[in-house]
Design an enzyme around this catalytic site. Structure first.
Site, PDB file in Angstrom:
ATOM      1  N   TYR A 161       0.820  -1.219   0.000  1.00 39.42           N
ATOM      2  CA  TYR A 161       0.000   0.000   0.000  1.00 39.42           C
ATOM      3  C   TYR A 161       0.851   1.266   0.000  1.00 39.42           C
ATOM      4  CZ  TYR A 161      -4.466  -2.293   0.319  1.00 39.42           C
ATOM      5  OH  TYR A 161      -5.580  -2.999   0.016  1.00 39.42           O
ATOM      6  N   GLU A 174       2.340 -30.453  10.006  1.00 37.92           N
ATOM      7  CA  GLU A 174       2.085 -29.624   8.831  1.00 37.92           C
ATOM      8  C   GLU A 174       1.085 -28.514   9.104  1.00 37.92           C
ATOM      9  OE1 GLU A 174       1.602 -31.796   5.208  1.00 37.92           O
ATOM     10  OE2 GLU A 174       0.638 -30.124   4.181  1.00 37.92           O
ATOM     11  N   ASP A 229       1.804 -34.618   5.608  1.00 41.99           N
ATOM     12  CA  ASP A 229       0.922 -35.444   4.788  1.00 41.99           C
ATOM     13  C   ASP A 229       1.755 -36.309   3.853  1.00 41.99           C
ATOM     14  OD1 ASP A 229      -1.243 -34.323   5.940  1.00 41.99           O
ATOM     15  OD2 ASP A 229      -1.714 -32.942   4.291  1.00 41.99           O
TER      16      ASP A 229
END
Lengths: 383, 727
Positions: free
Chosen positions: A113, A211, A263
């Protein structure tokens, strides 16, 4: 034509700069001075940005981390396809200089910004979304060889930790054993001037990194860290730099081994790879972040049979997954590890992936009470 | 049509006398028509009408008869009704054959025939043509059309014949490049006028400044194909020269422009005035392009005037009359010619009546046909004529002389296009003459490419002036009439972008609205979705109908324009602000039909057209690509310019260097880097597209700065005059 006198940091600094800030500011000024010199000499100003691609990283078998090569991309002002990127690079540099001069720091979004405006005499914006700005910031990091923290930029807090450890964060004492259900949010900047670790105040014997937040919640609720005397962290998927740097410091400064529960899919493998060897994109930071001794605890592709999971937890691989898995298998740091090759081949022949949550189908606390303790006990992990 | 078919397949039954009496006229007409032309369109039309009558008769007779239907008419009763029909009667009924199918086309055809005749007359007399066309609405569906030329005038005796008799003229019996061919056109237009409005055709013609003008009011007697003169007791009136005469002409409702010699024909007819494709506007506009040596003054029914000034002060060379080439002669024509050959041997006949036949060639033909070269031509029988015809086709004869064709010429095509079509790039190609079926012809192609439309080049002052000058009632009309080549669709888009109503009056626009209009004009891409405008010409006459059936259009669409920098979808016309004109000049133009609207697709003609198109296409491609390069360069510069300020600002933020100093230094680097584009910026920072000097386009290319292009803006006459004197 008279040569323009180069003025260096003309503005009187409003705050006292730390030596580190001074070094960064010097680098920024050097960048700007080169533009002036080029313009004086009627040459096309350019910057040489180290290339952040797979082609320009090299795995150092000795250090066991990814290191950035010497290839650079030249970014020229007077090149149609690069002019805008060049302008953006300069804008980011000026934004960082401003932050350093004022002794303040801002988020990546804040920087976006700060720099976003409509270019004079057109309808074009300097930046249209934050992604564009983030990439340029990374470019400036490698260009100046100054990390984000040194540019007074931070990312959104992501990832959390709990465990038997106490340290100070900006002078406040943080006892990670008393963090309730939410845990301590790992800040984006965890450098020694912010977080001070004390070896004597750490009772934990290892770090378990999972994770995602959901799995982390499971472990925290079951007070796993208490039972096994460890530190429990998560990184909301691909761990941000703050988490990786924190893990690196815990590992190196306090000598804690790191185990990962991720995973069983190409992404899980890659997260492990990033933690262990460093990422391709931020190869220049591997030195400060990679933990070559990290171990991969699970989930393994043999776990479907080993834990006798039901068919319902299988998630079929898609084409992207398969492609990604083959890519991962070919990374030099996986290539010469037969165990990993077997692991990836097994997943491909399974043709499905498994999430850590799938273990819940056995029992809600199966993962914390049986799976992880068993792996730790058997020392059954991938390296 | 089912009923008609049944009639054809069985023997014609006799018609009851009662029925015969009920429709005697119809029957007689049928008989006459059949007599006149067995397979013609007349028969078709009348036969169909009769079929209905026949069918009803048929039903009755079947019901009443006992198996054997009675005969309707005997050979004798039919013979009584068989008689001559006059050619005027034939065309009065079949006006569509001559281009009078509907009121809209009738108006165009009338003007077209008159203008074509005028041009032919002027050129034959060696006068630089000046034509006045005036259209005036007299009632809801009636228009008065006046066409005047500065031609040689017509002698008194001939006026009624030329304007009042069909198939009367000088052009039919010769093989020579001319606009008109048959001598039907103008008299048919007059006939149409008389038939639809009852008003006579008014003709004024003068052959010299001191001579009186002849004034005729004519009606056509369709039965006898003759003019009926209404004024001066059937003799016409002579109007003396001078002011008195002019006043008298005015009294007759004729807008005579006082010229020393010339002809004006005034016809009132049922018509419809519509702009756009196939309109009078378009015809005159296209005529002006292909005939750069003419000056044309045109006043439309709304009172707008448009002047096309001549771009060339030289008449095209006079076309030569040639003898037919043996390859182009059909068997029937050959037999007829043989029949007319009085006292000639075959050799004499072949050498004398045809071009390119030497005695040696004639001998060869005769040997091949097994006819004695010394036999009398007149005595040759049908079979021998056939053999002769076959022999001609088999014998090698040199192609016809091609110097009988007068092309417009590349230079004049460029001038004509430039004068009339707004654009910035013009190219022309005249192909060498070629031959199809023994007829020499020549193809010419002209191309105008206009990148930026006129609307985009207008600045504030000019627009305000134009708004003041215009007498258009609405802003929409103002846009369409002022900026040539701007269609109604583009005008609507501009108005929409400006947020103006279509019906607003230009003069009452508020300053703010004017500025909005200006901005819209500069921003709306009027060329968007525009496809190539094709202008087809045969012997300098624009062809406006049956575009798809024409060999010219077919060749254009089958040419690959993509390689010349235009976008084109398969089998379509290329897109972009492109005008293309294709002119075929020939002693005998092969039209697909009598209405002279489309060129037949002979392979030889298509090949020549293609080569011509490719010649101009290559030049266009060079130009478009060069322009694209310049544009890319200047785009590049624009991009750099845009970012330089940002870079300078950022750098100065970091190291405190003087921002403006750095900016100007970077700017000078940018100028060096984009040097190509730099050359094309004039003092006002505008891009100049005039690049001809650097590129070798070869000959016959014209490149203009569209900003100063006179043809792009159609200013009111007074303003133009003022400007001219100022210059």
């Amino acid at each position: 034509m008279a040569r323009k006198k180069l003025t260096t940091a003309a503005k009187a600094p409003k705050v006292k700069l730390t030596p580190r800030d001074e070094k960064t500011a010097e680098r920024l000024t050097g960048l700007a001075d080169r533009v002036v010199t080029a313009a004086n000499n009627r040459r096309d100003p350019y910057v040489e940005i180290p290339s952040r691609t797979l082609a320009n990283v090299k795995y150092s078998p000795r250090k066991k981390i990814i290191e950035m090569g010497s290839a650079t991309n030249r970014r020229q002002l007077f090149d149609l396809s690069q002019a805008k990127a060049y302008m953006r690079t300069m804008l980011v540099a000026s934004g960082c200089k401003k932050l350093i001069d004022q002794g303040k720091s801002t988020s990546l979004r804040g920087m976006f910004y700060m720099l976003k405006h409509t270019i004079e005499g057109s309808k074009e914006n300097t930046f249209d979304d934050q992604g564009e700005c983030d990439t340029i910031i990374e470019d400036v990091e490698v260009l100046l060889q100054s990390i984000r923290e040194e540019l007074h930029l931070y990312a959104e807090n992501r990832g959390a930790m709990v465990g038997n450890i106490t340290f100070t964060d900006k002078g406040d004492e943080i006892n990670c054993a008393k963090m309730g259900s939410g845990g301590y949010a790992i800040p984006s900047i965890v450098e020694p001037d912010v977080i001070v670790l004390d070896k004597t105040k750490c009772k934990a014997k290892f770090i378990l990194h999972v994770e995602k937040g959901t799995v982390w919640q499971r472990f925290n609720e079951d007070r796993f860290w208490e039972k096994h005397n460890c530190i429990l962290t998560h990184g909301s998927g691909q761990p941000p730099r703050g988490v990786r740097r924190m893990l690196h410091r815990l590992h190196n400064e306090l000598g804690l081994p790191l185990y990962c529960v991720l995973d069983n899919d190409p992404w899980g493998y890659y997260i492990y790879s990033v933690i262990k060897q460093g990422s391709i994109n931020l190869a220049f930071e591997s030195q400060r972040m990679a933990i070559p001794e990290a171990k991969y605890l699970g989930l393994r592709s043999i776990d479907f049979e080993r834990c006798q999971l039901s068919d319902s937890v299988k998630i079929a691989l898609n084409d992207t997954d398969r492609k990604r898995a083959r890519q991962v298998a070919q990374y030099p740091w996986f290539e010469k590890k037969p165990k990993w090759q077997t692991e990836i081949r097994k997943m491909l022949s399974n043709d499905f992936k498994l999430e850590v949550e799938s273990l819940i189908s056995k029992d809600i606390s199966y993962v914390t009470e049986e799976y992880v303790p068993a792996r730790l006990k058997e020392q059954d992990w991938l390296d | 049509m089912a009923t008609r078919k049944t009639i054809k397949t069985r023997p014609v039954p006799a018609r009851s006398l009662k029925k015969e009496a009920a429709a005697p006229k119809r029957g007689s007409r049928l008989a006459a028509a059949v007599d006149a032309e067995r397979n013609g369109a007349v028969v078709e039309a009348d036969d169909a009408a009769d079929a209905a009558v026949d069918a009803s008769t048929n039903g009755q007779s079947h019901a009443g008869a006992n198996g054997k239907p009675p005969r309707r008419a005997t050979a004798q009763s039919m013979a009584a009704k068989q008689r001559d029909i006059s050619v005027s009667e034939f065309f009065a009924k079949n006006r569509h054959l001559l281009g009078f199918d509907n009121p809209r086309k009738a108006l165009l055809t009338t003007i077209k025939e008159a203008v074509d005749n005028s041009l032919d007359a002027c050129e034959e007399a060696g006068i630089l043509p000046e034509i006045w066309v005036h259209i005036e609405q007299t009632s809801a569906d009636r228009y008065k059309v006046g066409i005047q030329d500065n031609g040689p005038g017509i002698v008194k005796k001939q006026i009624p014949l030329i304007f009042g008799k069909l198939l009367y003229g000088s052009k039919f019996h010769r093989l020579r490049q001319s606009r008109g061919q048959q001598g039907i056109g103008i008299s048919a237009a007059g006939m149409y006028g008389v038939q639809t409005t009852g008003k006579p055709v008014k003709i004024i013609s003068r052959i010299g400044a001191k001579k009186p003008a002849h004034y005729f009011e004519i009606q056509i007697d369709t039965k006898r194909n003759e003019a009926k003169i209404l004024n001066g007791g059937g003799e016409g009136v002579d109007i003396p020269p001078g002011d008195k005469g002019v006043k008298e002409i005015e009294r007759h409702g004729i807008e005579w422009v006082d010229v020393p010699h010339g002809t004006r024909v005034t016809i009132e007819l049922e018509a419809k005035f519509i702009r756009g494709r196939g309109s009078v506007d378009e015809y005159l506009y296209q005529t002006a392009i292909a005939n750069p040596h003419i000056t044309l003054h045109y006043t439309d029914p709304e009172g707008n005037t448009r002047d096309y000034q001549r771009a060339a002060d030289r008449l095209p060379p006079e076309p030569k009359e040639i003898l037919p080439h043996p390859y182009g002669v059909e068997l029937g024509r050959l037999a007829a010619m043989l029949g007319e050959a009085e006292g000639e041997t075959i050799t004499q006949f072949l050498v004398g009546k045809f071009s390119r036949v030497t005695p040696a060639v004639a001998r060869k033909i005769c040997t091949a046909a097994k006819v004695s070269p010394r036999a009398w031509a007149k005595r040759l029988g049908r079979q021998e004529a056939d053999a002769l015809f076959q022999a001609i086709q088999a014998t090698k004869i040199a192609p016809p002389a091609t110097d009988c064709i007068c092309p417009i010429g590349e230079e004049l095509i460029l001038k004509g296009l430039h004068q009339v079509v707004p654009g910035e790039f013009y190219a022309a190609a005249t192909r060498p003459p070629a031959v199809y079926r023994g007829n020499p012809f020549q193809i010419e192609v002209g191309l105008a490419y206009g990148g930026a439309a006129a609307t985009q080049n207008v600045d504030k002052d000019l627009l305000f002036d134009l708004l003041e000058e215009t007498d258009a009632r609405t802003v929409r009309q103002f846009l369409i009439h002022t900026f040539n080549g701007l269609g109604a669709e583009a005008a609507d888009r501009i108005l929409k972008a400006a947020g103006l109503g279509t019906r607003q009056t230009p003069k009452t626009l508020k300053p703010k609205e004017r500025l909005r209009l200006l901005e819209a004009m500069q921003n709306v891409n009027v060329a968007e979705g525009q496809s190539m405008e094709v202008m087809r010409y045969a012997n300098r006459v624009p062809l406006q109908f049956q575009q798809a059936a024409c060999a010219i259009t077919q060749t254009i669409t089958s040419t690959n324009w993509r390689s010349y920098g235009l976008s084109q979808s398969r089998g379509g016309l290329p897109k972009g602000p492109v005008y293309i004109m294709v002119h075929i000049a020939s002693v005998w133009v092969p039209f697909t039909s009598e209405s002279k609207e489309a060129i037949a697709s002979y392979p030889e003609i298509q090949k020549e057209i293609r080569l011509g198109l490719q010649a101009v296409g290559r030049k266009l491609g060079m130009y478009v690509r060069k322009r694209l390069r310049v544009k890319q360069q200047s785009d590049r510069r624009e991009i750099f310019m845009r970012y330089l300020k940002e870079v300078a600002g950022a750098v100065s933020d970091v190291n405190g260097v003087d921002k403006d100093g750095l900016y100007s230094q970077l700017l000078s680097v940018a100028k060096r880097v984009t040097a190509d584009a730099d050359m094309k910026l004039d003092d006002r920072g505008r891009k100049i597209k005039d690049e001809a000097a650097e590129l070798d386009f070869g000959e016959n290319v014209l490149i203009v700065d569209p900003v100063t292009h006179a043809a792009s803006i159609n200013r009111a006459a007074a303003a133009t005059a003022a400007e001219n004197t100022a210059e």
